[in-house]
Design an enzyme around this catalytic site. Sequence first.
Site, PDB file in Angstrom:
ATOM      1  N   HIS A  61      57.892  50.600  22.774  1.00  0.00           N
ATOM      2  CA  HIS A  61      56.435  50.599  22.927  1.00  0.00           C
ATOM      3  C   HIS A  61      55.788  49.503  22.088  1.00  0.00           C
ATOM      4  CE1 HIS A  61      52.393  52.282  21.703  1.00  0.00           C
ATOM      5  NE2 HIS A  61      52.257  52.074  23.000  1.00  0.00           N
ATOM      6  N   GLU A  64      56.093  46.357  23.931  1.00  0.00           N
ATOM      7  CA  GLU A  64      55.088  46.276  25.006  1.00  0.00           C
ATOM      8  C   GLU A  64      53.791  45.662  24.461  1.00  0.00           C
ATOM      9  OE1 GLU A  64      51.631  48.885  26.313  1.00  0.00           O
ATOM     10  OE2 GLU A  64      53.456  50.092  26.519  1.00  0.00           O
ATOM     11  N   HIS A  65      53.357  46.103  23.275  1.00  0.00           N
ATOM     12  CA  HIS A  65      52.158  45.526  22.659  1.00  0.00           C
ATOM     13  C   HIS A  65      52.358  44.046  22.345  1.00  0.00           C
ATOM     14  CE1 HIS A  65      49.431  49.007  21.414  1.00  0.00           C
ATOM     15  NE2 HIS A  65      50.407  49.594  22.092  1.00  0.00           N
ATOM     16  N   GLU A 113      47.451  54.425  17.037  1.00  0.00           N
ATOM     17  CA  GLU A 113      47.620  55.054  18.348  1.00  0.00           C
ATOM     18  C   GLU A 113      48.413  56.349  18.217  1.00  0.00           C
ATOM     19  OE1 GLU A 113      49.605  54.089  22.720  1.00  0.00           O
ATOM     20  OE2 GLU A 113      49.250  52.451  21.300  1.00  0.00           O
TER      21      GLU A 113
END
Length: 477
Positions: A84, A87-88, A164
């Site tokens: 993840h 992905e950022h 997040e």
Amino acid sequence: MKRAFTLLGLLACLSCGAAFAATTPVVPTPATPSITASGAELFTLKNGMQLIVQPDRRAPTAVHMVWVRVGSMDEVDGVTGVAHVLEHMMFKGTKTLPPGEFSRRVAALGGRENAFTSRDYTGYYQQIPSSRLEDVMKLESDRFAHNQWADEEFRKELEVVKEERRLRTEDQPRAVLSEQLFATTFIASPYRRPIIGWMSDLDALTPNDARAFYRQWYTPTNAVVVVAGDVEPAKVRALAEKYYGSIPAHALPERKPRIEPEQKGMRRIAVKAPAEQAYVALAFRTPSLERLDKLTDADNDALALMVLSAVFSGYDGARLDRALTQGENRVADSANSGAMVTGRGPSLFMLSGVPAAGKSAQQVEDALRAEVTRVARDGVSEAELARVKTQWIASTVYERDSVMSQAQELGGNWIQGFPLDANERLLALLRTVTPAQVQAVAAKYFGDDQLTVGTLLPQPLEGLRARPALPAGAVIR
């Protein structure tokens, strides 16, 4: 309002990161592309990357997606969350684009874009006027092949990911329960780890951890380009060869089997968190749907479990609604089910509920199990199954109105290793499921030895944390 039970939700599962079963994709040769009745075509580019094109000329728009068959299940202990985080970081630059420039250029084209990570896959998309498709293919292929960024960019973005996690997990009591439920349900499977990662692992994550993950998994033979909208397949294929076909491919790491051992008794956890209401979730180990032809007994049972879930909560006023949330004897404010039987890891059937005022989580748990017992004892009617099947047909038609939904469906099918027309095949199979099959799986898969129960114990809301400020310009994706 309940959301209608849909086939796209089963196959794509973009937001839930639910548990799934392993499959091996069928790879056609470049000379013999697959094509469906709707006009979707599957090609293989010269470097082994695959391309799916779905023409839909009702509006001058197109969706362009890249799906990579890598997610949190491909991580190792100590670096959870790296899929993840990467992905950022894919938005943070290439050899020719500075951080943030990718998004600025997509916006200038009149488009919108984002990305998503699950246990099984990572995906990136843009929706743009179809006349600007080449522009986004050029941008996306560049960052797929040449993603790079400074260590300082990584450190700033890592703080965004940590926030997040706080916002979407630590501040959400049901998300905390779900995270710990999966960690308790699974022992060997990587599904025991959260997609966003454990906070201690995020604290220790380094720029080189993300770079190594990128080098390992982001290769053409582990990805598919999906284009849906007002396009010509031949032209899209030529553009894909131009921008993606020349990207060098390398061998993938060996994916070791991590088979979940047989569960030998009920597991139970209680989670304390600031919350207004209690919550209970029941996770039953079930078989997976691994193929859509030459079905095994396990495949047939997985199909029947999908139907059972729809009977329970696939529409407003379904069985769980009627039995638990309505009438003078209501015990729950809400109750739901989910048959998570497709994907790359072990599968679960979930039942969950929120106790009504004056009712306990144990009463909701008992009521949920009583509904399963009722089906196992008394079965379901042909009329119930007919209603469920009508809902599926309608949802499939409605979803096809959206080019984004069409692209998601095709990408999800590819990740599964299913054919392009998997939804049509699945719908045909589900329509053959009988009341006797549904009754049989209700009796077979819901014993104590297959069950993990998680209960949320509400704590005073004064325990909620104060949120720190995010870095300037931060975007929670």
